[in-house]
Design a protein around this motif. Structure first.
Motif, short mmCIF file in Angstrom:
data_model
loop_
_atom_site.label_atom_id
_atom_site.label_comp_id
_atom_site.label_asym_id
_atom_site.label_seq_id
_atom_site.Cartn_x
_atom_site.Cartn_y
_atom_site.Cartn_z
N VAL A 8 8.87 -3.68 -10.95
CA VAL A 8 8.17 -3.72 -9.67
C VAL A 8 9.09 -4.37 -8.65
O VAL A 8 9.51 -5.51 -8.83
CB VAL A 8 6.85 -4.51 -9.75
CG1 VAL A 8 6.11 -4.43 -8.42
CG2 VAL A 8 5.98 -4.01 -10.89
N SER A 10 9.33 -5.62 -4.79
CA SER A 10 8.38 -5.97 -3.73
C SER A 10 9.09 -6.54 -2.51
O SER A 10 10.17 -7.13 -2.62
CB SER A 10 7.36 -6.99 -4.25
OG SER A 10 8.00 -8.24 -4.49
N VAL A 37 9.64 -8.32 -12.07
CA VAL A 37 9.43 -8.22 -10.64
C VAL A 37 10.70 -8.68 -9.93
O VAL A 37 11.19 -9.79 -10.18
CB VAL A 37 8.23 -9.08 -10.17
CG1 VAL A 37 8.18 -9.14 -8.64
CG2 VAL A 37 6.93 -8.51 -10.71
N ASN A 88 5.04 0.83 -8.04
CA ASN A 88 4.97 0.23 -6.71
C ASN A 88 4.02 -0.95 -6.69
O ASN A 88 3.04 -0.99 -7.43
CB ASN A 88 4.48 1.27 -5.69
CG ASN A 88 5.62 2.01 -5.01
OD1 ASN A 88 6.72 2.10 -5.56
ND2 ASN A 88 5.35 2.55 -3.85
N PRO A 89 4.27 -1.91 -5.79
CA PRO A 89 3.34 -3.05 -5.69
C PRO A 89 2.02 -2.70 -5.02
O PRO A 89 1.08 -3.49 -5.08
CB PRO A 89 4.13 -4.05 -4.83
CG PRO A 89 5.07 -3.21 -4.03
CD PRO A 89 5.44 -2.07 -4.91
#
Length: 311
Positions: A8, A10, A37, A88-89
């Motif tokens: 992910v 972000s 992340v 996707n976030p």
């Protein structure tokens, strides 16, 4: 080693990112998996919030905003899974999505790249889980408004793939990077995303390069998720300019030399026609069409930057 690494990337999406990670944790997977992340130097406290609420997540705090392509490449370097899932976030997985997409990938090894079915927050279909590739005809239709006049026509909007509701398994040209599964070995063979792309177009490029190796990306309707289109990026003229720049790069990289001038001309016509139409309409209905005029004016002014794509 683990079976699945969920990546992910972000940037200033704190609330959405926390919801997306909560959905991953709630849905879970019967196979060993990890979540990585990469925070692209967010200023909204995203990284601290992830560290506080999801200590099990492997967090990469970047000091720079690398964009989507390079951000995923950095995260993939840290992945220990046999499979990579780009997420996707601004998404939320539906129950069973992780197990289903993994089983689908294993059952169709010639696919190489795999996607699912996306929905809007109200539960209605979001067709943007996959697309057909751009062609000289599809860009002509887009440039001269045929896609807008006949949005469900396979003839005039071929990139949409007609009226297909993404409700059957099917080979596709492009799996969108909001929910994209790929074997780590194939990712490494392809060299990951081409980092010349900042954002938009890198997923299409990856899929087209995989197809050149003989793979045939596929979609399954049984792996679902909610996706808030555009929540992780604004819908400004700057975004449209990035879309144009990414598409110009795809034209240069994946079209034959004979058709590249046509592709550039259709890109120019796409922006010019929309700018002209919104400018005319804004004189009659300024409140309704004024913002569109300003947006397309910004894209038009930046044409020297996007018309030839990324260098």
């Amino acid at each position: 080693m683990t079976d699945l690494s969920i990546l992910v990337v972000s940037y200033n999406t704190r609330a959405l990112l926390l919801d997306a990670l909560a959905a991953v944790r709630d849905v879970g997977c019967s196979r060993p998996y990890e979540v990585i992340v990469l925070d692209n130097a967010s200023s909204d406290g995203s990284a601290d919030a992830v560290a506080e609420h999801f200590p099990e997540v492997r967090l990469i705090r970047s000091e720079d905003n690398h964009g989507f392509a390079k951000g995923n490449n950095i995260a993939a370097q840290e992945a220990r899974g046999a499979w990579l899932l780009l997420l996707n976030p601004d998404t939320a997985l539906y129950p069973g999505a992780l197990d289903t997409i993994l089983a689908f990938g294993e059952a169709h090894p010639k696919g190489g790249i795999y996607g699912g079915r996306t929905y809007f927050p109200d539960g209605s279909l979001n067709i943007a889980s996959c697309w057909g590739r751009s062609t000289p005809w599809s860009l002509f239709c887009s440039a001269f408004g045929l896609t807008a006049l006949f949005p469900r026509s396979a003839l005039f909007h071929p990139e949409r793939m007609g009226d297909w509701a993404r409700d059957t398994e099917r080979e596709v040209d492009i799996v969108v990077g909001c929910f994209l599964l790929i074997r780590k070995s194939l990712w490494d063979e392809l060299g990951g995303f081409d980092t010349r792309f900042w954002m938009y177009g890198e997923d299409a490029d990856l899929c087209l390069r995989a197809r050149a190796l003989g793979y045939r990306p596929r979609i399954t309707p049984d792996a679902g998720l909610m996706h808030i289109i555009g929540a992780s990026s604004s819908t400004s003229g700057a975004k449209l300019a990035l879309l144009a720049k990414g598409r110009a790069t795809l034209i240069r990289r994946h079209w034959s030399a004979v058709w590249r001038p046509w592709g550039r001309a259709m890109q120019w016509a796409w922006v010019a026609n929309r700018y002209a139409a919104s400018a005319v309409l804004s004189t009659v209905l300024p409140r309704r069409f004024g913002p569109a005029r300003d947006k397309w004016a910004a894209v038009w002014r930046s044409r020297a930057d996007w018309r030839n794509g990324y260098s």
